[in-house]
Design an enzyme around this catalytic site. Sequence first.
Site, PDB file in Angstrom:
ATOM      1  N   ARG A 111       0.616  64.949  12.878  1.00 18.08           N
ATOM      2  CA  ARG A 111       1.809  65.108  13.749  1.00 18.08           C
ATOM      3  C   ARG A 111       1.788  64.176  14.952  1.00 18.08           C
ATOM      4  NH1 ARG A 111       0.855  70.835  12.946  1.00 18.08           N
ATOM      5  NH2 ARG A 111       2.090  71.507  11.171  1.00 18.08           N
TER       6      ARG A 111
ATOM      7  N   LYS B 129      11.162  52.439  17.389  1.00 21.49           N
ATOM      8  CA  LYS B 129      11.742  52.729  16.071  1.00 21.49           C
ATOM      9  C   LYS B 129      10.688  52.403  15.020  1.00 21.49           C
ATOM     10  CE  LYS B 129      16.735  52.263  16.487  1.00 21.49           C
ATOM     11  NZ  LYS B 129      17.916  51.464  16.083  1.00 21.49           N
TER      12      LYS B 129
ATOM     13  N   GLU C 142      17.087  37.498  16.436  1.00 23.92           N
ATOM     14  CA  GLU C 142      17.058  38.683  17.323  1.00 23.92           C
ATOM     15  C   GLU C 142      17.077  38.261  18.797  1.00 23.92           C
ATOM     16  OE1 GLU C 142      17.571  41.572  16.017  1.00 23.92           O
ATOM     17  OE2 GLU C 142      16.341  41.942  14.226  1.00 23.92           O
TER      18      GLU C 142
ATOM     19  N   LYS D  48      15.906  44.724  26.111  1.00 17.66           N
ATOM     20  CA  LYS D  48      15.643  45.871  25.236  1.00 17.66           C
ATOM     21  C   LYS D  48      15.129  47.064  26.054  1.00 17.66           C
ATOM     22  CE  LYS D  48      14.192  47.484  20.836  1.00 17.66           C
ATOM     23  NZ  LYS D  48      13.792  47.221  19.471  1.00 17.66           N
TER      24      LYS D  48
ATOM     25  N   GLU E 286      18.985  56.536  20.422  1.00 21.49           N
ATOM     26  CA  GLU E 286      20.246  55.995  19.902  1.00 21.49           C
ATOM     27  C   GLU E 286      21.340  57.051  19.736  1.00 21.49           C
ATOM     28  OE1 GLU E 286      19.798  52.607  17.257  1.00 21.49           O
ATOM     29  OE2 GLU E 286      21.601  53.246  16.190  1.00 21.49           O
TER      30      GLU E 286
ATOM     31  N   ARG F 235      22.160  52.454  22.535  1.00 19.78           N
ATOM     32  CA  ARG F 235      21.137  51.683  21.819  1.00 19.78           C
ATOM     33  C   ARG F 235      21.695  51.010  20.567  1.00 19.78           C
ATOM     34  NH1 ARG F 235      14.750  52.974  20.677  1.00 19.78           N
ATOM     35  NH2 ARG F 235      14.426  51.145  19.359  1.00 19.78           N
TER      36      ARG F 235
ATOM     37  N   ASN G 200      22.052  46.701  17.374  1.00 20.19           N
ATOM     38  CA  ASN G 200      22.288  46.498  15.944  1.00 20.19           C
ATOM     39  C   ASN G 200      23.409  45.504  15.665  1.00 20.19           C
ATOM     40  OD1 ASN G 200      20.698  47.869  13.909  1.00 20.19           O
ATOM     41  ND2 ASN G 200      21.126  49.691  15.118  1.00 20.19           N
TER      42      ASN G 200
ATOM     43  N   HIS H 218      23.635  43.778  12.326  1.00 20.79           N
ATOM     44  CA  HIS H 218      22.738  44.480  11.401  1.00 20.79           C
ATOM     45  C   HIS H 218      23.482  45.249  10.305  1.00 20.79           C
ATOM     46  CE1 HIS H 218      19.849  43.378  14.430  1.00 20.79           C
ATOM     47  NE2 HIS H 218      18.863  44.013  13.840  1.00 20.79           N
TER      48      HIS H 218
ATOM     49  N   HIS I  22      21.847  44.401   7.062  1.00 20.93           N
ATOM     50  CA  HIS I  22      21.097  45.352   6.218  1.00 20.93           C
ATOM     51  C   HIS I  22      21.683  45.398   4.814  1.00 20.93           C
ATOM     52  CE1 HIS I  22      19.261  47.848   9.788  1.00 20.93           C
ATOM     53  NE2 HIS I  22      18.641  46.714   9.571  1.00 20.93           N
TER      54      HIS I  22
ATOM     55  N   HIS J 266      14.688  39.421   7.153  1.00 19.23           N
ATOM     56  CA  HIS J 266      15.510  40.292   8.000  1.00 19.23           C
ATOM     57  C   HIS J 266      16.298  39.472   9.028  1.00 19.23           C
ATOM     58  CE1 HIS J 266      16.699  43.756  10.387  1.00 19.23           C
ATOM     59  NE2 HIS J 266      16.171  43.176  11.454  1.00 19.23           N
TER      60      HIS J 266
HETATM   61  P1  NAD Z   1       7.208  40.376   8.652  1.00 17.70           P
HETATM   62  O1  NAD Z   1       6.511  41.494   9.287  1.00 17.70           O
HETATM   63  O2  NAD Z   1       7.410  40.426   7.175  1.00 17.70           O
HETATM   64  O3  NAD Z   1       6.469  39.024   9.049  1.00 17.70           O
HETATM   65  C1  NAD Z   1       6.976  37.818   8.577  1.00 17.70           C
HETATM   66  C2  NAD Z   1       5.929  37.003   7.817  1.00 17.70           C
HETATM   67  O4  NAD Z   1       5.095  36.344   8.750  1.00 17.70           O
HETATM   68  C3  NAD Z   1       5.009  37.794   6.927  1.00 17.70           C
HETATM   69  O5  NAD Z   1       4.725  37.062   5.776  1.00 17.70           O
HETATM   70  C4  NAD Z   1       3.761  37.942   7.791  1.00 17.70           C
HETATM   71  O6  NAD Z   1       2.598  38.166   7.029  1.00 17.70           O
HETATM   72  C5  NAD Z   1       3.723  36.613   8.464  1.00 17.70           C
HETATM   73  N1  NAD Z   1       3.049  36.551   9.741  1.00 17.70           N
HETATM   74  C6  NAD Z   1       3.039  37.459  10.738  1.00 17.70           C
HETATM   75  N2  NAD Z   1       2.466  36.949  11.817  1.00 17.70           N
HETATM   76  C7  NAD Z   1       2.056  35.710  11.513  1.00 17.70           C
HETATM   77  C8  NAD Z   1       1.423  34.680  12.243  1.00 17.70           C
HETATM   78  N3  NAD Z   1       1.135  34.811  13.528  1.00 17.70           N
HETATM   79  N4  NAD Z   1       1.142  33.523  11.596  1.00 17.70           N
HETATM   80  C9  NAD Z   1       1.480  33.349  10.285  1.00 17.70           C
HETATM   81  N5  NAD Z   1       2.134  34.271   9.566  1.00 17.70           N
HETATM   82  C10 NAD Z   1       2.423  35.439  10.184  1.00 17.70           C
HETATM   83  O7  NAD Z   1       8.672  40.174   9.273  1.00 17.70           O
HETATM   84  P2  NAD Z   1       9.231  40.252  10.764  1.00 17.70           P
HETATM   85  O8  NAD Z   1      10.341  39.298  10.797  1.00 17.70           O
HETATM   86  O9  NAD Z   1       8.164  40.156  11.761  1.00 17.70           O
HETATM   87  O10 NAD Z   1       9.800  41.738  10.855  1.00 17.70           O
HETATM   88  C11 NAD Z   1      10.872  42.153  10.038  1.00 17.70           C
HETATM   89  C12 NAD Z   1      10.829  43.664   9.946  1.00 17.70           C
HETATM   90  O11 NAD Z   1      11.006  44.228  11.241  1.00 17.70           O
HETATM   91  C13 NAD Z   1      11.924  44.235   9.075  1.00 17.70           C
HETATM   92  O12 NAD Z   1      11.378  45.212   8.222  1.00 17.70           O
HETATM   93  C14 NAD Z   1      12.872  44.884  10.062  1.00 17.70           C
HETATM   94  O13 NAD Z   1      13.561  45.971   9.529  1.00 17.70           O
HETATM   95  C15 NAD Z   1      11.929  45.302  11.159  1.00 17.70           C
HETATM   96  N6  NAD Z   1      12.566  45.461  12.467  1.00 17.70           N
HETATM   97  C16 NAD Z   1      12.312  46.596  13.150  1.00 17.70           C
HETATM   98  C17 NAD Z   1      12.841  46.776  14.408  1.00 17.70           C
HETATM   99  C18 NAD Z   1      12.496  48.006  15.195  1.00 17.70           C
HETATM  100  O14 NAD Z   1      13.101  48.230  16.234  1.00 17.70           O
HETATM  101  N7  NAD Z   1      11.524  48.790  14.774  1.00 17.70           N
HETATM  102  C19 NAD Z   1      13.642  45.782  14.970  1.00 17.70           C
HETATM  103  C20 NAD Z   1      13.879  44.614  14.244  1.00 17.70           C
HETATM  104  C21 NAD Z   1      13.332  44.464  12.993  1.00 17.70           C
HETATM  105  N1  GLY Z   2      16.237  46.848  16.687  1.00 23.01           N
HETATM  106  C1  GLY Z   2      17.182  47.822  17.055  1.00 23.01           C
HETATM  107  C2  GLY Z   2      16.630  48.875  17.935  1.00 23.01           C
HETATM  108  O1  GLY Z   2      15.472  48.871  18.291  1.00 23.01           O
HETATM  109  O2  GLY Z   2      17.346  49.753  18.294  1.00 23.01           O
END
Ligand code: NAD
Ligand code: GLY
Length: 370
Positions: free
Chosen positions: A128, A150, A192, A234, A244, A248, A252, A255, A259, A272
Amino acid sequence: MSIPSSDTTACVYIALDDRSYDIRIAPGVLDAPASWQGLPRGASAVVVTNETVAPLYLERCRQQLRAHYARVDAVVLPDGEQHKDWDSLNRIVDHLLATAADRKTVLVALGGGVIGDLTGFAAAIYMRGVPFVQVPTTLLAQVDSSVGGKTAINHPRGKNMIGAFYQPARVIADLDTLDSLPARELSAGLAEVIKYGPIADPDFLLWIEANLDALLARDKAALAHAVKRSCEIKAWVVGQDERESGLRAILNFGHTFGHAIETGLGYGEWLHGEAVGCGMVLASELSVRLGLMPPDFVTRMQRLVARAGLPVLAPRLGLDRYLALMRVDKKSESGEIRFVLIDGLGRATMRGAPDELVAQVLAAHSESKA
Ligand code: NAD
Ligand code: GLY
């Protein structure tokens, strides 16, 4: 709107009562002992990372953690958006149970947004809730996903549909880790960064336009400003609406279409950030067609998104498929799709749109059939 900024510090504070925390932003913070001081105490830490990031940064991360935790384990997951799923989540939880991790075990997310979202969700549900730290190593994760709490995994029918709001204890964003990032991933992160301009800060949009070449060239001063300003915006949004219930949702922008593209093509086909970049062009067009923005706004966004190395034309999934996918979006209410739109530069609003208008938007900005 006036969002506080400071030029003298590389630390942005997320003010959320007892869930408040720092984002440490600078080159080299991964290896700085000070970055790791004052974290929740416990006997063990578990670094969650993936097969790409582990050879680059895992040992350095473990070395810092060993100064604070008697035992430091690692879970190394397969890389890719398609692995942001139950299977990977189970692997983390299996490891925690197999090693008798307790309530004070600290999880450390070392990687991009996929690892951050997965690890945060595992931390939210294991016993939890156990503490976790974000060590984002992509631009996208440093400017967005590691901040704000998130956490989620994907479902084949919808992106990020299973998750929780759960804040990290700290974010350690080392700008030097961006040196090893593939160019395509850097561009994805820029999507972003760009989004914060039209939704909240016209001056930041101007700054991005003027400094895009420096960002693409990985100039550290430019990256430092982009990450810090993004995190400040942010922090300002999340500080007012952590879960949200309204404001918040502006984060998006782009998005809803984005998405749908990611889910419709299959996770991992478009990144993404690529889907969000294209989604911002579509959402800008919709803002114009609803009379909220002048027509040159689309041209401006399209030019910037393209300059960042991101796609501006949507894949042809078909109108019905787009509408069906967008109805699964978390912002939908009673089956009505709700879009984040720009209503004057620096101001976002959320509203529905007639299907015919969505069809016109897609027709104006879709890949050719050939
Ligand atoms: P990712 O985590 O897939 O990373 C992108 C690629 O880069 C991967 O292949 C990873 O292994 C590689 N990588 C990471 N760091 C590296 C480095 N320093 N050097 C070389 N390679 C590296 O993708 P992302 O773009 O970081 O994140 C996308 C994800 O984030 C999506 O799932 C999206 O939904 C999520 N997201 C979440 C929020 C949130 O608020 N929680 C906000 C925006 C996006
Ligand atoms: N990336 C959208 C949020 O954090 O709300």
